[in-house]
Design an enzyme around this catalytic site. Sequence first.
Site, mmCIF file in Angstrom:
data_model
loop_
_atom_site.group_PDB
_atom_site.id
_atom_site.type_symbol
_atom_site.label_atom_id
_atom_site.label_comp_id
_atom_site.label_asym_id
_atom_site.label_seq_id
_atom_site.Cartn_x
_atom_site.Cartn_y
_atom_site.Cartn_z
ATOM 1 N N SER A 284 0.892 -1.216 -0.231
ATOM 2 C CA SER A 284 -0.078 0.140 0.059
ATOM 3 C C SER A 284 0.715 1.230 0.147
ATOM 4 O O SER A 284 1.967 1.240 0.424
ATOM 5 C CB SER A 284 -1.027 0.156 1.215
ATOM 6 O OG SER A 284 -0.268 0.593 2.554
ATOM 7 N N ASP A 285 0.390 2.401 -0.511
ATOM 8 C CA ASP A 285 1.019 3.528 -0.313
ATOM 9 C C ASP A 285 0.556 4.214 1.025
ATOM 10 O O ASP A 285 -0.340 3.462 1.511
ATOM 11 C CB ASP A 285 0.399 4.624 -1.387
ATOM 12 C CG ASP A 285 1.486 5.700 -1.780
ATOM 13 O OD1 ASP A 285 2.360 5.944 -0.762
ATOM 14 O OD2 ASP A 285 1.561 6.273 -2.694
ATOM 15 N N TYR A 286 1.331 5.110 1.426
ATOM 16 C CA TYR A 286 1.095 5.270 3.161
ATOM 17 C C TYR A 286 -0.254 5.738 3.185
ATOM 18 O O TYR A 286 -0.466 6.576 2.690
ATOM 19 C CB TYR A 286 2.217 6.461 3.249
ATOM 20 C CG TYR A 286 3.502 5.990 3.404
ATOM 21 C CD1 TYR A 286 4.061 4.786 2.935
ATOM 22 C CD2 TYR A 286 4.604 6.798 4.174
ATOM 23 C CE1 TYR A 286 5.362 4.232 3.068
ATOM 24 C CE2 TYR A 286 5.874 6.482 4.341
ATOM 25 C CZ TYR A 286 6.504 4.941 3.526
ATOM 26 O OH TYR A 286 7.573 4.601 3.998
#
Length: 789
Positions: A284-286
């Site tokens: 995941s992106d942050y």
Amino acid sequence: MCTTTTLPYRDASLSIERRVDDLLGRMTVEEKVAQLGSLWIYEIADDRGLNRQWAQERMAHGLGQVTRLAGGSSLGPVETAYLANQIQRFLIEETRLGIPALIHDECCSGFLANGAISFPQIIGLASTWMPELVEAMTRMIRQQMRVVGVHHGLAPVLDIARDPRWGRTEETFGEDPYLTTVMGIAYIRGLQGEDWSDGVMATGKHFVGYSASEGGLNWAPAHITPRELREVYLAPFEAAVHAARLASIMPAYHEIDGEPCSSSRRLMTEILRNEWGFDGLVVSDYMAIDQLRTYHRLACNKVHAARLALEAGMDLELPSFDAYGPALVEAIHAGDIPLEWVDRSVRRMLRLKFAFGLFERPYVDPDAVPAVFAAPSQRVLAREIARKSIVLLKNDGDLLPLSKTISAIAVIGPNADSTRNLLGDYSYPAHIETLITLRQLGFSEHPLPESIRLVETDASMISVVEAIRRAVSPETRVYYARGCDINSNSTEGFDEAIATARKADVAVVVVGDKSGLTPECTSGEFRDSAHLTLPGVQQDLVEAILATGTPVVLVLVTGRPYAIPHLVEASPVVVEAWLPGAEGASALAEVLFGDVNPGGKLPITFPRHVGQVPLFYAHRPSGARSFFYGPYMDESNEPLFPFGFGLSYTRFAFEHLVVTPDKAPTDGEVQVSVEVINTGTRAGDEVVQVYTRTEGASVTRPVKELRGFQRVHLAPGERKRVTFMVPVELFAWYDAAMQRVVEPVAIQVMVGNSSAHLPLRATLTLTGDRRVIAQRRAWVGRVTVTSVE
């Protein structure tokens, strides 16, 4: 706690799959979920190193990844290596199963670490049109990351940037899918190496279409047609998976047609895994998983968000446990989320940990660190990339190169005496600024150590004005005035700048951006632009200097193209330096004074006005013009500078284009050969560019598409033949039924040195049956260069 070495998963002689099966069968739900999460370095370490109490509280069941070991602290490289060992020792010796962690960090244009060199930002790297430099850069980044214990890099950015309002344009390889594919493959190969014994996992991001957002706004929806999605935005990712063995993919924050990328089974499973056969890790992106709840309003709670992401194929949550946290464990125990979804992702994580040899070689050697970080070759490479990245956009009257014995020179502008502003948004100084700002705003739930400090740049960096002082003769007078700030309305410094210009024979005016993620920055993540004009009063400053009558060399230190037609028209010289990194100032001075002949080419179109956006060369026949007259009522429909454009201090010509064969089957290969000659008096570089136009296809095709390129160095009078081997498969497109095909059509082949200057043309006819390409085999062509006597 883990003391035995006789368990099958600890037996290195067994296959990875057998070891994964054994370990997975021994894990509790809590231990499995722990492998799907991560922790910021400052959640488990303080100023003294690993905080055992925090570690026991947060890593009792193990840990999938550590976030920003180097980029989230002020530690130097040696201390970072010691901390990596402390973390691995705790996990191996004080957790039940002794599973080491993977460690990730950022590496967009350099390892995001205190003490690591900053290379030119990616948009500048793209301007070199030299994939060999990309690969050389990431080989060095890989060495730095591995020696301190980092295994996973969150780059490259494979977004196609056709709207420069978007702040992250600077992180991309520009507007073209083929250029991005070639450069992206080189980036990945350099970072990942031949195997995981010394490789770093690359992460293709942001999957997909993140750069095509409404209004150029970060995280906004993207409206992309299915054919455009496949042919333009997905293309570099697909090539990276097949041609470069890309190990990791990061879905983007935004949504496409009501479906957030981070919960898209269509993207993460159906396309990525089922169609392309990707077998790596989807991360995941942050904060993107809980964003399904907080931003998209799709999930009703964190468990729902976790369910959506896991079912779609999201393996790992970054940067910290959140949706994949205790509530997920409870939901699994309650039967609300199938355990097989978790097992599927845990299996992928464990497979990589075994492949890296972490169970056998979990530690690094801190004594080996100084030699890697102090290697002079890194600075040499940073200088070479900066030299090759600089684009000469205008040089009326051959004002450049300047004489080193010029009587007096004025260096003016907010970027003239700044080293910080030579760096991109994913440099170490920019991200420490970001973490401190977020702490001040109360954004982070986990307080940073009080000892974390701002780092302007590394001590060896010099500014543009200092580089000019070092370049000119002792007799030359160098005057400096700031003039204004980057993004301020104050004109207090104008009078001093005007007076400074009037004392000089030439004024080098250095304007542009401060790149980063904080509110005072003007380019980078979160920093989108509505106007595409120089920030603050910088345009007024340049106009004031022009009004003095002193010849102006306008230097743009920017992260995006700016629409500045009046400044370009009025300035005799315009140089695009982008964000040239640690050696950028010295490289720029070498160009200004003729030690280096510029040869960079634009990887993105420069618009004349923001109202033209999106403006790109590969438009459809009906695009980029208004029926009946063509232009806008109040503006040209032509770009300020076209894709592929860049001048030199010498001149080049193209001759003898030969396309062999002139009739090729739809499953064949074509040879495109051309001679390039340096007709000037200086040695220099030219980028030979090959474009095609497909005529007679079953769907409309772009007016031009880049099919090959090669940067060539030529002495005065020298002639070289450049030969491109182009698989016909590269011409493929998606038909009305969304099948990838090559049809028997006419292909116009065009060769020159920009998308707007293609003096040589030939026609190729594709013959035979219409061919459906279920699985591509070719992603890039091959190029050879030979001397012609």
